[in-house]
Write a protein that holds these residues in place. Structure first.
Motif, PDB file in Angstrom:
ATOM      1  N   GLU A  16       0.851  -1.197   0.000  1.00  0.00           N
ATOM      2  CA  GLU A  16       0.000   0.000   0.000  1.00  0.00           C
ATOM      3  C   GLU A  16       0.881   1.239   0.000  1.00  0.00           C
ATOM      4  OE1 GLU A  16      -2.716   0.120   3.254  1.00  0.00           O
ATOM      5  OE2 GLU A  16      -3.679  -1.759   2.704  1.00  0.00           O
ATOM      6  N   LEU A  17       0.479   2.224  -0.785  1.00  0.00           N
ATOM      7  CA  LEU A  17       1.128   3.540  -0.758  1.00  0.00           C
ATOM      8  C   LEU A  17       0.304   4.448   0.139  1.00  0.00           C
ATOM      9  CD1 LEU A  17       2.170   4.266  -4.440  1.00  0.00           C
ATOM     10  CD2 LEU A  17       3.684   4.152  -2.472  1.00  0.00           C
ATOM     11  N   HIS A  18       0.982   5.192   0.999  1.00  0.00           N
ATOM     12  CA  HIS A  18       0.312   6.101   1.924  1.00  0.00           C
ATOM     13  C   HIS A  18       0.894   7.503   1.776  1.00  0.00           C
ATOM     14  CE1 HIS A  18      -1.333   2.693   4.232  1.00  0.00           C
ATOM     15  NE2 HIS A  18      -0.159   2.133   4.003  1.00  0.00           N
ATOM     16  N   ASP A  23       3.279  15.245   6.499  1.00  0.00           N
ATOM     17  CA  ASP A  23       4.578  15.150   5.827  1.00  0.00           C
ATOM     18  C   ASP A  23       4.318  15.191   4.327  1.00  0.00           C
ATOM     19  OD1 ASP A  23       7.225  14.802   5.216  1.00  0.00           O
ATOM     20  OD2 ASP A  23       7.384  12.782   6.056  1.00  0.00           O
ATOM     21  N   PRO A  24       4.014  16.390   3.791  1.00  0.00           N
ATOM     22  CA  PRO A  24       3.516  16.502   2.416  1.00  0.00           C
ATOM     23  C   PRO A  24       4.505  16.138   1.316  1.00  0.00           C
ATOM     24  CG  PRO A  24       3.949  18.670   3.313  1.00  0.00           C
ATOM     25  CD  PRO A  24       4.134  17.690   4.439  1.00  0.00           C
ATOM     26  N   TYR A  25       5.779  16.001   1.644  1.00  0.00           N
ATOM     27  CA  TYR A  25       6.770  15.717   0.604  1.00  0.00           C
ATOM     28  C   TYR A  25       7.212  14.253   0.591  1.00  0.00           C
ATOM     29  CZ  TYR A  25       6.871  20.743   0.448  1.00  0.00           C
ATOM     30  OH  TYR A  25       6.499  22.048   0.346  1.00  0.00           O
ATOM     31  N   ALA A  26       6.530  13.395   1.343  1.00  0.00           N
ATOM     32  CA  ALA A  26       6.931  11.993   1.439  1.00  0.00           C
ATOM     33  C   ALA A  26       5.760  11.062   1.139  1.00  0.00           C
ATOM     34  CB  ALA A  26       7.463  11.703   2.837  1.00  0.00           C
ATOM     35  N   VAL A  27       6.093   9.855   0.701  1.00  0.00           N
ATOM     36  CA  VAL A  27       5.131   8.765   0.584  1.00  0.00           C
ATOM     37  C   VAL A  27       5.714   7.578   1.344  1.00  0.00           C
ATOM     38  CG1 VAL A  27       4.081   9.446  -1.612  1.00  0.00           C
ATOM     39  CG2 VAL A  27       6.084   7.993  -1.628  1.00  0.00           C
ATOM     40  N   ARG A  28       4.835   6.715   1.816  1.00  0.00           N
ATOM     41  CA  ARG A  28       5.255   5.523   2.547  1.00  0.00           C
ATOM     42  C   ARG A  28       4.718   4.310   1.807  1.00  0.00           C
ATOM     43  NH1 ARG A  28       2.353   3.230   7.017  1.00  0.00           N
ATOM     44  NH2 ARG A  28       1.260   5.217   7.076  1.00  0.00           N
ATOM     45  N   LEU A  29       5.596   3.385   1.488  1.00  0.00           N
ATOM     46  CA  LEU A  29       5.234   2.131   0.863  1.00  0.00           C
ATOM     47  C   LEU A  29       5.281   1.068   1.945  1.00  0.00           C
ATOM     48  CD1 LEU A  29       4.640   0.356  -1.634  1.00  0.00           C
ATOM     49  CD2 LEU A  29       7.119   0.240  -2.003  1.00  0.00           C
ATOM     50  N   PHE A  43       9.948   7.534   1.158  1.00  0.00           N
ATOM     51  CA  PHE A  43      10.782   8.225   0.180  1.00  0.00           C
ATOM     52  C   PHE A  43      10.047   9.444  -0.349  1.00  0.00           C
ATOM     53  CE2 PHE A  43       8.614   4.670  -1.799  1.00  0.00           C
ATOM     54  CZ  PHE A  43       8.080   5.176  -2.965  1.00  0.00           C
ATOM     55  N   ALA A  44      10.761  10.271  -1.092  1.00  0.00           N
ATOM     56  CA  ALA A  44      10.224  11.541  -1.577  1.00  0.00           C
ATOM     57  C   ALA A  44       9.082  11.322  -2.571  1.00  0.00           C
ATOM     58  CB  ALA A  44      11.321  12.364  -2.243  1.00  0.00           C
ATOM     59  N   ARG A  45       8.032  12.070  -2.372  1.00  0.00           N
ATOM     60  CA  ARG A  45       6.895  12.039  -3.299  1.00  0.00           C
ATOM     61  C   ARG A  45       7.344  12.438  -4.704  1.00  0.00           C
ATOM     62  NH1 ARG A  45       2.020  15.997  -2.164  1.00  0.00           N
ATOM     63  NH2 ARG A  45       3.393  17.348  -3.322  1.00  0.00           N
ATOM     64  N   SER A  46       8.296  13.356  -4.801  1.00  0.00           N
ATOM     65  CA  SER A  46       8.798  13.788  -6.108  1.00  0.00           C
ATOM     66  C   SER A  46       9.508  12.644  -6.844  1.00  0.00           C
ATOM     67  CB  SER A  46       9.729  14.991  -5.962  1.00  0.00           C
ATOM     68  OG  SER A  46      10.846  14.660  -5.151  1.00  0.00           O
TER      69      SER A  46
END
Length: 89
Positions: A16-18, A23-29, A43-46
């Motif tokens: 799942e990606l969260h 923390d608007p600049y990150a995603v969590r896998l 890691f970075a959303r960018s």
């Protein structure tokens, strides 16, 4: 998601990606079976955004666009500092 390691067949694994607004600049896998505690990679959303268009990343997380036959998917390569080691019997 499928997990691939050298010399073995791909194995299905839930993922799942969260995204958290705090923390608007990150995603969590999050990786793992539904009944087990997940393993999280942040890691970075960018990086995810760039990886949708072209290969991106140089460290532990690489994001690569999939083949044109699967335009709405992406390949995420995760590498730990321990690296890959073959199993011994």
């Amino acid at each position: 998601m499928h997990v691939s390691v050298p010399d073995e067949l791909p194995t299905p694994l839930s993922a799942e990606l969260h995204h958290d607004m705090s923390d608007p600049y990150a995603v969590r896998l999050s990786l793992g079976a539904p009944t087990a505690r997940p393993v999280d990679w942040v890691f970075a959303r960018s990086l995810l955004t760039e990886g949708l268009r072209r290969p991106a990343g140089t460290g532990g997380v690489l994001v690569i666009p999939r083949h044109r036959c699967h335009p709405h998917s992406v390949r995420v390569v995760l590498r730990s500092s321990a690296g890959w080691r073959p199993r011994t019997s």
